[in-house]
Design an enzyme around this catalytic site. Structure first.
Site, PDB file in Angstrom:
ATOM      1  N   HIS A  21      74.292  10.395  12.270  1.00  0.00           N
ATOM      2  CA  HIS A  21      73.525   9.231  11.841  1.00  0.00           C
ATOM      3  C   HIS A  21      73.379   8.228  12.996  1.00  0.00           C
ATOM      4  O   HIS A  21      72.295   7.708  13.255  1.00  0.00           O
ATOM      5  CB  HIS A  21      74.254   8.591  10.664  1.00  0.00           C
ATOM      6  CG  HIS A  21      73.556   7.404  10.103  1.00  0.00           C
ATOM      7  ND1 HIS A  21      72.411   7.514   9.359  1.00  0.00           N
ATOM      8  CD2 HIS A  21      73.831   6.081  10.187  1.00  0.00           C
ATOM      9  CE1 HIS A  21      72.012   6.315   8.999  1.00  0.00           C
ATOM     10  NE2 HIS A  21      72.857   5.430   9.495  1.00  0.00           N
ATOM     11  N   GLU A  40      71.085  15.510   9.630  1.00  0.00           N
ATOM     12  CA  GLU A  40      71.666  14.393   8.899  1.00  0.00           C
ATOM     13  C   GLU A  40      71.471  14.575   7.394  1.00  0.00           C
ATOM     14  O   GLU A  40      72.381  14.313   6.608  1.00  0.00           O
ATOM     15  CB  GLU A  40      71.013  13.097   9.388  1.00  0.00           C
ATOM     16  CG  GLU A  40      71.657  11.848   8.851  1.00  0.00           C
ATOM     17  CD  GLU A  40      70.777  10.633   9.041  1.00  0.00           C
ATOM     18  OE1 GLU A  40      69.721  10.749   9.696  1.00  0.00           O
ATOM     19  OE2 GLU A  40      71.143   9.570   8.515  1.00  0.00           O
ATOM     20  N   ASN A  48      92.295  33.139  31.437  1.00  0.00           N
ATOM     21  CA  ASN A  48      93.005  34.260  32.009  1.00  0.00           C
ATOM     22  C   ASN A  48      94.000  34.847  31.007  1.00  0.00           C
ATOM     23  O   ASN A  48      94.082  36.059  30.832  1.00  0.00           O
ATOM     24  CB  ASN A  48      93.747  33.765  33.245  1.00  0.00           C
ATOM     25  CG  ASN A  48      93.784  34.816  34.304  1.00  0.00           C
ATOM     26  OD1 ASN A  48      92.771  35.427  34.590  1.00  0.00           O
ATOM     27  ND2 ASN A  48      94.947  35.044  34.855  1.00  0.00           N
TER      28      ASN A  48
END
Lengths: 720, 107
Positions: A47, A69, A451
C-alpha cells in the site's frame, strides 16, 4: 515530470526498506498463514509503495502494485487464505517490484520484457480477485449455493495431511502402544501438531486402566502417498477408527469428518484449529454450512442451538489466535529510528578518538603537576570520555540478525535450485558487531552458505542411505568470545574427505608428500588458492575460486577463518572477527625504551617470569602450572634497545584456542587506544597491527596477537 | 512389579509405569485420592512410561479435580517428560508441575 533528486532518493530507500519487510513477512507467513499482523505488514508495504509511487507519478509501479494490493486486501479480510502458491506468487511480485524500483534508481523505463512479466503476474493475481466477483454474485443468503460451492470448490488453505485416530479399547491388551504409531509416522514426515484426545477417559471409579481411551488429531506434513501413510496403521486397523485427509481437502470433507467423529462438533472444530489444519475462518465456514443444513430440518430449536454455538465460536477463534500469536512472537518491535549518514558517525568516532588522546595528555600533565584537585577532575573526565566512546561505538554496532535473515531467502532459493530440502536454523541473531564489519561479511558468508548447501549437504537419496533425516539442516550462529565475534556456519552434510583433500593438495603442490599434517591443517587446505574437491562443477560453486577469496576477505578485516569437520556428519566453518575496527581497550607494556599495547581482551593474566613460570630449557616453552606455554621475548622479537631489567614479566594472551606468553620488562596498565593504521611500508609486518599516540605524544605500537601467534607457529614448524 | 514408597498421600513410582503395572497402580491411586485432601506423585524414578501410564496419569489429574483434591507431581523423569511432550499434554499437567516447583522452592 521532474522530481527533485533527494526526494526520489528517500523514496527509493523507503521502498527498499518496505520490500525487505515484505520479503521477511512473506517468508514467515508460510509458517503462519493466518497471522493478521503478518498479512497486515505485507499489505502495508504494498500500500505504501503504491501511495508514494503515485506521488511521484511513477505510473508503472502504481499500476502493478494496485492488483497485488487488492489481493492482499482480500487476504486481510479473510476472504482468501494465503497458501504456499499464493506466497510463491507474492515473492515473484516482490522481486518484480524490486526490479521496478531499480529502474527508478537508474531513471530508465522498464523494458518490454519486464513489462510483459509484470502483466503475466498481474493476470495471475487477478485469478484471486475473479473469485470475489463470483462470490458476490451468489450472496450467502442463498443457502443452497453456498453449501454447493463449499462442497465443490472450497478448499482448505493448510497444505498438510490431517489424521484423526480413535483407538479401540483393546489396543493395549493386544500389545500395542498408540505412541509407537506416532513415532513411526514421524519417520515419514514432520508432525506439525499433535493433540491427544482424552475426552473419552471415564471417571476414576469406572475407568479400566488396561483399556485404551485415547485418540489423536494430527496435522502432518509429508511427501508420502496416502497408501504409505495408511500402511503405518496396518497393525491397528481392526482396532482403530482412522481418518486420513490429504492436504488442501475440501471443506465438505471436514464436515463429514466432524460428523463421523464421536466428540461434539464445537470441541472438534477447536481441535482442528489447534492442529493448524483449519483456520478459524474456515472453521466458521464449516460450522456455518453445518447449521444451514440443520435448518432444513423441521425442528427450529436445533437450528437455534447451532446458531448459538456459532455465537460461542468467536471467543474460541480468538483464543486460538491468541495462542498462535504467543507461540510465534515474531512481531517486530515498532521501529523508532533516526536515519544518520554513516560518514557523520565515522567523523564522530574519529573525534572521540582524538578526545581520548587529548584526555590522556591532560591526565599526564595533572599527574606531573601533582595537583590533587586537577587529578580528580581528569579522572572524572576520562571516565566520561570512556562512556562517550562506548556509546559512540555502540551507535555503529548493529545486530547480525538482519544479515542472517537475508539467508532465509538464499537458502530457500538455492535449495529449490538444487532440489534439496534444507532447513535454516539461526541462533545468536542478537549478537552485535560493527556496521562496517557487517557490511563486509555478507559476501563471504553468502559464499560459505552456498558452498555448504551445494557440497556439504548431500542429495536426499544419499541422506536416506546414510540414515539421516531427509531434510538437511544449515545453522548460522554468532557469539562473542574474547573480544571477537565468532560466526559459525554449520551443516549436517557429508563433511570433508581428508584423503581426497590431501591427495589433491599434493597433486597441486600445495603440501609436501611426506608432510605430517594434523586434521585441522588438512581441512584448512581448502582455503588455499585454486582448490576444489567437488567432483562436479555446478552453477553455484566448485570452480575453485572462492574459499581463498573468502579467506582473504576475512583476513582484511583482521579476522581468521577455520574449519572443523567430521566425515559423514557435517562441517562447521568458524569465522572470528574483531568487534570493532577503531578503538580498543589496550594493556600497555614496556620493553626497554619502547612502549607496546596488547589488546586487553586477549590478555588472560600477568605473571612474574621467574616466580611462577619456569623455562623448560630451550627458551621456547614455559611450564605454567603444568601447562606447556610457548613464549617469546618481545625484546628479541622486535630487537628493542634499552636497559635490561632484573624482573621480567610474562603477559599470557589468548586468541581462539591458542595461548602464548609475551615476556616484557614493565607492566604499565590499562589504556584506551585509538588504532591508527600503519603506512603501506609496514604492510608486510605480521607482529604489529597498528599504532597509537600516547598522552605524552609518544608513539606506541599495537601488538597484533593473532599475527604474532601464527609467526610463532611458523617458526616452530620450520624448526621441526 | 513396580517398586514404590508409600506415605499416605505421597506416591513415588519407580521403574515401570506401563500397561504391565497400571492395573495395580490404579487401585492405589484411587485409594489415595479418596482418602486424602492433597495427593502428590513422584515420577522422577520412572524408567518406562507408555500410553497406558499416561492415560492413568490423566485419570488421576481429572479425578483429582472432580473430587476437589489438590494434586501435584513432585518430579518427572525424562521418560515421562518426553511422552508428555510428544502427546502435547504438557500444558494439561502444567499447573501441577509448576505447583510442584514452587513448593520445592519454598522448602
Amino acid at each position: 515530470m521532474i522530481i527533485p533528486d533527494d526526494y526520489l532518493q528517500t523514496f527509493v530507500v523507503e521502498c527498499k526498506e518496505l520490500l525487505e519487510q515484505m520479503e521477511e513477512s512473506l517468508l514467515v507467513i508460510e509458517k503462519d498463514p493466518t497471522n493478521p499482523d503478518i498479512i497486515n505488514a505485507i499489505f502495508r508495504a504494498a500500500h505504501t509503495i503504491k501511495g508514494s509511487a503515485g506521488l511521484f507519478g511513477l505510473e508503472f509501479i502504481v499500476e502493478f502494485t494496485h492488483t497485488a494490493e487488492s489481493v492482499l486486501d482480500r487476504a486481510r479480510s479473510g476472504e482468501i487464505v494465503i497458501n504456499s502458491n499464493l506466497t510463491a506468487l507474492f515473492i515473484a511480485v516482490h522481486d518484480h517490484l524490486a526490479t521496478l524500483v531499480e529502474h527508478v534508481v537508474e531513471g530508465s523505463t522498464p523494458s518490454t520484457e519486464t513489462t510483459d512479466f509484470g502483466k503475466r503476474l498481474t493476470a495471475q493475481l487477478e485469478v484471486y480477485l475473479g473469485k470475489e466477483i463470483k462470490e458476490v454474485s451468489f450472496p450467502p443468503v442463498q443457502k443452497l449455493n453456498v453449501s454447493e460451492q463449499s462442497s465443490t470448490g472450497d478448499q482448505v488453505g493448510a497444505d498438510h495431511w490431517h489424521l484423526s485416530l480413535r483407538f479401540g479399547t483393546d489396543v493395549f491388551r493386544n500389545g500395542m502402544d498408540p505412541f509407537s504409531f506416532v513415532r513411526h509416522l514421524s519417520k515419514l514426515g514432520t508432525i506439525v501438531q499433535l493433540v491427544t484426545i482424552i475426552d473419552a477417559i471415564p471417571s476414576a471409579e469406572e475407568m479400566d486402566p488396561e483399556s485404551c481411551y485415547l485418540g489423536f488429531e494430527i496435522s502432518f506434513r509429508s511427501e508420502a502417498s496416502k497408501t504409505d501413510i495408511d500402511n503405518v496403521f496396518n497393525f491397528v486397523r481392526s482396532d482403530c477408527e482412522i481418518h486420513i485427509l490429504p492436504p488442501n481437502s475440501k471443506i465438505s470433507e471436514y464436515q463429514k469428518l466432524i460428523q463421523e467423529l464421536p466428540e461434539q462438533e464445537m470441541r472438534l472444530g477447536e481441535l482442528l484449529v489447534n492442529c493448524g489444519t483449519l483456520t478459524p475462518d474456515e472453521l466458521k465456514r464449516v460450522l456455518q454450512v453445518q447449521s444451514e443444513i440443520s435448518t432444513d430440518e423441521p425442528q427450529r430449536p436445533i437450528g437455534e442451538v447451532l446458531v448459538e454455538q456459532q455465537m460461542v465460536s468467536p471467543p474460541v477463534v480468538e483464543a486460538a489466535l491468541k495462542k498462535q500469536e504467543q507461540v510465534r512472537e515474531h512481531k517486530k518491535a515498532e521501529a523508532n529510528l533516526i536515519r544518520v549518514d554513516a560518514d557523520k558517525l565515522d567523523e564522530l568516532i574519529n573525534l572521540v578518538g582524538e578526545l581520548i588522546i587529548a584526555g590522556a595528555g591532560t591526565s599526564l600533565i595533572a599527574q606531573k603537576a601533582g595537583m590533587a584537585d586537577l587529578m580528580e577532575s581528569t579522572a572524572t573526565l576520562s571516565r566520561l570520555v570512556e562512556e562517550v566512546r562506548d556509546s559512540a561505538l555502540a551507535l555503529r554496532m548493529v545486530q547480525i540478525g538482519a544479515t542472517f535473515n537475508r539467508f532465509q531467502r538464499v537458502v530457500r532459493d538455492v535449495s529449490k535450485e538444487l532440489g534439496k530440502e534444507i532447513n535454516l536454523v539461526i541462533s545468536g541473531a542478537e549478537t552485535e558487531l560493527d556496521k562496517t564489519v557487517v557490511e563486509k561479511i555478507g559476501d563471504p558468508l553468502t559464499h560459505l552458505v552456498r558452498n555448504s548447501m551445494d557440497h556439504g549437504i548431500e542429495p536426499a537419496e544419499v541422506r536416506i542411505a546414510r540414515g539421516k533425516p531427509v531434510k538437511g539442516t544449515l545453522k548460522l550462529n554468532a557469539y562473542h568470545d574474547a573480544g571477537s565475534i565468532v560466526i559459525e556456519v554449520t551443516d549436517d552434510g557429508g563433511g570433508l574427505n581428508k584423503a581426497k583433500i590431501l591427495s589433491k593438495a599434493i597433486e597441486r603442490g600445495l603440501v609436501d608428500e611426506n608432510a605430517n599434517l594434523s586434521d585441522k591443517e588438512i581441512y584448512n587446505l581448502i582455503f588455499e588458492a585454486g582448490f576444489s574437491t567437488a567432483d562436479a562443477i555446478s552453477n553455484l560453486s566448485g570452480r575453485g575460486v572462492g574459499m581463498d577469496v573468502v579467506r582473504s576477505n576475512i583476513q582484511a578485516l583482521r579476522g581468521r577463518i577455520e574449519l572443523d569437520s567430521v566425515e559423514g556428519q557435517g562441517s562447521t566453518i568458524r569465522i572470528r572477527l574483531p568487534l570493532t575496527l577503531a578503538i580498543i581497550d589496550g594493556f600497555m607494556v614496556g620493553v626497554g625504551d619502547t612502549t607496546f599495547v596488547v589488546p586487553l581482551d586477549m590478555v588472560v593474566e600477568c605473571i612474574e617470569l621467574r616466580a611462577w613460570a619456569s623455562d623448560e630449557g630451550d627458551g621456547q616453552y614455559l611450564n605454567l602450572r603444568g601447562e606447556v606455554l610457548p613464549y617469546r621475548r618481545l625484546r628479541d622479537y622486535f630487537d628493542t634497545k634499552g636497559e635490561v631489567v632484573r624482573r621480567e614479566n610474562v603477559v599470557v594472551v589468548r586468541y581462539g584456542e591458542h595461548k602464548a606468553g609475551l615476556v616484557v620488562d614493565k607492566l604499565m596498565g590499562e589504556f584506551q587506544t585509538v588504532i591508527k593504521p600503519l603506512g603501506q611500508l609496514f604492510k608486510g609486518e605480521k607482529g604489529i597491527g597498528g599504532f597509537t599516540i600516547l598522552g605524552n605524544g609518544e608513539v606506541a605500537l599495537i601488538v597484533d596477537v593473532p599475527g604474532l601467534m601464527t609467526q610463532i607457529e611458523h617458526e616452530k614448524d620450520s624448526r621441526e | 512389579m513396580p517398586k514404590k514408597k508409600e506415605q499416605g498421600n505421597h506416591l513415588a513410582i519407580e521403574g515401570e509405569f506401563t500397561i504391565y503395572t497400571v492395573g495395580e497402580l490404579k487401585e492405589q491411586i484411587l485409594g489415595a485420592l479418596l482418602a486424602n485432601d492433597e495427593f502428590e506423585m513422584d515420577l522422577s524414578a520412572v524408567e518406562e512410561f507408555d500410553a497406558a501410564g499416561l492415560q492413568l496419569l490423566i485419570m488421576t489429574k481429572k479425578g483429582a479435580s472432580a473430587l476437589n483434591r489438590k494434586f501435584r507431581l513432585t518430579g518427572c523423569s525424562a521418560a515421562v517428560l518426553s511422552l508428555l511432550d510428544l502427546s502435547g499434554l504438557a500444558s494439561f499437567f502444567g499447573d501441577s508441575l509448576t505447583y510442584a516447583k514452587s513448593k520445592e522452592a519454598i522448602a
